[in-house]
Design a protein around this motif. Structure first.
Motif, PDB file in Angstrom:
ATOM      1  N   ILE A 149       0.889  -1.266  -0.014  1.00 51.36           N
ATOM      2  CA  ILE A 149      -0.148  -0.077  -0.159  1.00 51.36           C
ATOM      3  C   ILE A 149       0.799   1.417  -0.206  1.00 51.36           C
ATOM      4  O   ILE A 149       0.455   2.303  -0.502  1.00 51.36           O
ATOM      5  N   VAL A 150       1.980   1.332   0.698  1.00 55.40           N
ATOM      6  CA  VAL A 150       2.922   2.356   0.581  1.00 55.40           C
ATOM      7  C   VAL A 150       3.555   2.540  -0.981  1.00 55.40           C
ATOM      8  O   VAL A 150       3.310   3.687  -0.998  1.00 55.40           O
ATOM      9  N   LEU A 153       0.642   4.096  -2.642  1.00 50.45           N
ATOM     10  CA  LEU A 153       0.651   5.632  -2.382  1.00 50.45           C
ATOM     11  C   LEU A 153       1.724   6.338  -3.382  1.00 50.45           C
ATOM     12  O   LEU A 153       1.281   7.195  -3.736  1.00 50.45           O
ATOM     13  N   ILE A 154       2.854   5.795  -3.053  1.00 45.33           N
ATOM     14  CA  ILE A 154       3.846   6.631  -3.827  1.00 45.33           C
ATOM     15  C   ILE A 154       3.566   6.608  -5.289  1.00 45.33           C
ATOM     16  O   ILE A 154       3.855   7.758  -5.839  1.00 45.33           O
ATOM     17  N   PHE A 155       3.513   5.552  -5.817  1.00 46.01           N
ATOM     18  CA  PHE A 155       2.992   5.574  -7.125  1.00 46.01           C
ATOM     19  C   PHE A 155       1.927   6.131  -7.625  1.00 46.01           C
ATOM     20  O   PHE A 155       1.891   6.553  -8.794  1.00 46.01           O
ATOM     21  N   ALA A 157       1.214   8.750  -6.595  1.00 42.94           N
ATOM     22  CA  ALA A 157       1.516  10.333  -6.797  1.00 42.94           C
ATOM     23  C   ALA A 157       2.513  10.436  -8.084  1.00 42.94           C
ATOM     24  O   ALA A 157       2.690  11.664  -8.680  1.00 42.94           O
ATOM     25  N   ALA A 158       3.100   9.733  -8.391  1.00 47.50           N
ATOM     26  CA  ALA A 158       3.981   9.499  -9.499  1.00 47.50           C
ATOM     27  C   ALA A 158       3.311   9.040 -10.755  1.00 47.50           C
ATOM     28  O   ALA A 158       3.554   9.885 -11.827  1.00 47.50           O
ATOM     29  N   PHE A 159       2.615   8.155 -11.021  1.00 45.20           N
ATOM     30  CA  PHE A 159       1.937   7.723 -12.211  1.00 45.20           C
ATOM     31  C   PHE A 159       0.362   8.383 -12.278  1.00 45.20           C
ATOM     32  O   PHE A 159      -0.192   7.984 -13.310  1.00 45.20           O
ATOM     33  N   GLY A 160      -0.090   8.796 -11.309  1.00 43.01           N
ATOM     34  CA  GLY A 160      -1.446   9.201 -11.490  1.00 43.01           C
ATOM     35  C   GLY A 160      -2.434   8.191 -10.894  1.00 43.01           C
ATOM     36  O   GLY A 160      -2.083   6.898 -10.514  1.00 43.01           O
ATOM     37  N   LEU A 161      -3.881   8.600 -10.783  1.00 43.42           N
ATOM     38  CA  LEU A 161      -4.785   7.385 -10.227  1.00 43.42           C
ATOM     39  C   LEU A 161      -5.009   6.458 -11.401  1.00 43.42           C
ATOM     40  O   LEU A 161      -4.579   6.358 -12.367  1.00 43.42           O
ATOM     41  N   VAL A 164      -2.585   1.300 -12.911  1.00 35.80           N
ATOM     42  CA  VAL A 164      -1.023   1.432 -13.354  1.00 35.80           C
ATOM     43  C   VAL A 164      -0.296   1.304 -11.996  1.00 35.80           C
ATOM     44  O   VAL A 164       0.367   0.334 -11.665  1.00 35.80           O
ATOM     45  N   PRO A 165      -0.427   2.234 -11.043  1.00 32.68           N
ATOM     46  CA  PRO A 165       0.445   2.157  -9.768  1.00 32.68           C
ATOM     47  C   PRO A 165      -0.043   0.994  -8.978  1.00 32.68           C
ATOM     48  O   PRO A 165       0.863   0.267  -8.485  1.00 32.68           O
ATOM     49  N   LEU A 168       2.094  -1.939 -10.428  1.00 28.03           N
ATOM     50  CA  LEU A 168       3.499  -1.804 -10.164  1.00 28.03           C
ATOM     51  C   LEU A 168       3.848  -1.950  -8.788  1.00 28.03           C
ATOM     52  O   LEU A 168       4.828  -2.629  -8.215  1.00 28.03           O
TER      53      LEU A 168
ATOM     54  N   PHE B  60      -1.778   1.120 -19.706  1.00 25.70           N
ATOM     55  CA  PHE B  60      -0.407   1.337 -19.416  1.00 25.70           C
ATOM     56  C   PHE B  60       0.087   1.950 -20.951  1.00 25.70           C
ATOM     57  O   PHE B  60      -0.368   1.674 -21.945  1.00 25.70           O
ATOM     58  N   PHE B  75      11.467  12.359  -7.024  1.00 30.35           N
ATOM     59  CA  PHE B  75      10.867  12.132  -5.457  1.00 30.35           C
ATOM     60  C   PHE B  75      12.063  11.686  -4.574  1.00 30.35           C
ATOM     61  O   PHE B  75      12.405  11.840  -3.699  1.00 30.35           O
TER      62      PHE B  75
END
Lengths: 294, 295
Positions: A149-150, A153-155, A157-161, A164-165, A168, B60, B75
């Motif tokens: 889950i952590v 959360l970070i992904f 922020a990086a890849f968008g909702l 996809v996150p 990964l 993707f 980041f």
């Protein structure tokens, strides 16, 4: 002729009894000490965890009442209509559940492929450089210790909702978990085929392909299936943080008190998880059977 | 010792020259098992096809991945050096971590105590009632099938936001796991010790205390410790839905893009998990040695 049980002389008997008493007392002291430590830990955690038994018992009625609330009203006379109302969004939810399964599948495959490529470097019997082995093992440890889950959360922020996150995040966690299990499987192989193949002048890659892979592949598949099962559960809650799947709808219906939706979605998830459990168990037994035959 | 031992290259050349002969003499090795090969190819093709089309279906794209990776690198740069900002924040985080440990500890313990009698009820050899056995097992399956985060959301409705809901959530979801594991441990035990105690005139309670408990207890304790380790991990994220512990801070800091705080929190979690793993691994080893825990 009668048999008499020989009694030991009094002083020796007393010595033995004393020794027994001391041993029992020592054991009791140990148990008491353990109990005290446990009690202290419980007290400390209860304080840190804000345990409030009074509130718990005062509000406990809400738990059955919540369960009662989410159970839909089904009347025998209008069973069809009631079911249709309960599962008003069946098609939509099934599509979301399909997306959840796809997230779990892609995450497991991606993570599994990474794990396969890393596990031979982390295995003590195949990796030739101790430094590479140490590094790979630490990376795998990091991947599986940080909760998915952590990562999600970070992904996000990086890849968008979206999914996809989620894929990964699951892939990274799977790499860590499977990498460790795979390298343990590789460490337990029979080394004779390895010696045989490398004696013919094969390169490291050829040795892995022809001597190691045939020995470990069924185990790999079995662990991969087990991980897929775990990842389906994980993917079902990925939506809580906006990383795709059915979790988004579930958390919304819980937060907004759409009671019958909660039970409808939960039942879909539980049923899917059970079916996947049974199917993977069958497959794994078949795989293990294949291994013992060959 | 005729001095004309053939060298390796000559062997190879001879073998290659006689390939047709070899194939004729050992047909089973050279025969291609077409159905088997076709099955393998088909399975791999289906798996790979689903894999590739799945990426397409979930949206993707190279642009998205490349952009995301670029952001991730950015980041990572912001994350260095990890720092909580101020001493007061550090203390807050430390307290939250203690809360996480409390959630894991009390949740595991409560689940174990509640599941212990259920383990007996769900064990085939204690209560040989097929109907009861089946319904208890399926009930435990349903409890297990619901994720700990979902249980947390449900308990929040009962006791409000905070770590107490987290404790109850961990306890509920572990109750399902323990009920299954304990009953399996009890089913796997050796009947002889119980019969031995009975033969010396021991009552039912004596049989359980001296015949059954010594066999089952170490297995159960080690399973509980193993789950404590894994609960420490899940308790770190239970705060994401508002059920206490370090997860809430992690969630907030990621949302506010305070990357130094995030990396500090992750480091704290990694360190705690490593310490707990070490301590509980030692305890487990002291209790049952190197035996296998999860069946």
């Amino acid at each position: 002729m009668s048999h008499a049980i020989a009694r030991l002389p009094e002083p020796r008997l007393r010595a033995l009894e004393d020794a027994y008493g001391a041993a029992v007392a020592a054991k009791r002291r140990q148990v008491l000490l353990g109990g005290l430590v446990l009690a202290a830990l419980v007290g400390l955690s209860a304080w840190a965890g804000e345990v409030d038994l009074a509130k718990f018992f005062a509000n406990l009625w809400r738990f059955p009442s919540y369960i009662g609330d989410i159970v839909p009203t089904l009347r025998l006379t209008h069973l069809g209509e009631d079911l249709a109302e309960w599962y008003w969004g069946l098609g939509y939810w099934l599509r979301l559940m399909g997306e959840t399964l796809l997230i779990a599948y892609l995450g497991t495959m991606l993570g599994g492929l990474c794990a396969i490529s890393l596990c031979f470097l982390a295995a003590a019997n195949l990796s030739r450089s101790a430094r590479v082995r140490w590094l790979v093992r630490r990376v795998l440890e990091f991947c599986r210790t940080v909760p998915e889950i952590v990562f999600a959360l970070i992904f996000v922020a990086a890849f968008g909702l979206g999914p996809v996150p989620g894929v990964l995040a699951i892939a990274i966690h799977t790499t860590g978990a499977l990498g460790k299990l795979f390298s343990e499987v590789v460490e337990n192989i029979d080394m004779k085929p390895v010696e045989g193949v490398s004696a013919t002048g094969a390169t490291w890659l050829e040795t892995v392909r022809f001597a190691v892979l045939p020995q470990v592949l069924s185990n790999f598949a079995s662990y991969g299936l087990l991980r897929f099962e775990i990842n389906v559960r994980g993917a079902a809650v990925m939506g809580f943080v906006g990383a795709g799947g059915i979790g988004q709808d579930l958390i919304e219906s819980i937060r907004k008190f759409y009671y019958s939706d909660v039970s409808a979605i939960l039942l879909i998830i539980i049923a899917t998880v059970m079916v996947i459990d049974l199917a993977t168990e069958r497959l794994r037994h078949a795989l293990i059977g294949m291994e013992s035959r060959s | 010792m005729n001095g004309s031992a053939p060298t390796a290259p000559r062997f190879e050349a001879e073998a290659l020259a006689d390939m047709a002969g070899l194939a004729a003499r050992h047909p089973s090795i050279f025969r291609v098992n077409w159905p088997r090969r076709a099955l393998t190819v088909a399975i791999v093709a289906v798996l790979a096809g689903l894999f590739i089309s799945g990426f397409w279906a979930l949206g993707f794209s190279f642009a998205r991945i490349a952009g995301g990776l670029g952001k991730l690198v950015e980041f990572a740069g912001f994350m260095l050096p990890p720092s909580p900002g101020s001493y007061a924040t550090f203390l807050t985080y430390l307290m939250a971590l203690a809360q996480t440990l409390a959630i894991a500890f009390l949740g595991t313990l409560t689940a174990a105590i509640l599941a212990f009698p259920f383990g007996f009820l769900a064990a085939k050899n204690v209560i040989p009632n097929v109907f009861l056995h089946f319904s208890l097992r399926r009930g435990l399956d349903v409890v297990r099938g619901v994720d700990v985060l979902i249980w947390a959301l449900i308990w929040i409705n009962v006791v409000g936001l905070g770590p107490f809901a987290g404790i109850l959530a961990v306890a509920t979801s572990n109750f399902g796991e323990f009920g299954k594991l304990f009953s399996e441990a009890i089913e796997a035990m050796d009947k002889k010790a119980v019969e031995g105690v009975a033969s010396t005139g021991g009552g039912k309670l004596h049989q359980v205390r001296f015949g059954l408990l010594p066999q089952v207890f170490p297995v159960i304790v080690s399973q509980v410790l193993y789950y404590f380790e894994s609960n420490t991990r899940s308790a770190t994220i239970i705060g994401v839905v508002g059920a206490g512990g370090v997860g809430l801070h992690l969630y907030e800091q990621i949302r506010m893009l305070e990357w130094q705080h995030v990396s500090f929190l992750v480091l704290m979690i990694l360190l705690t998990v490593a310490v707990i793993d070490f301590v509980s691994g030692r305890l487990r080893f002291a209790i049952i040695g190197n035996a296998k825990i999860v069946a």
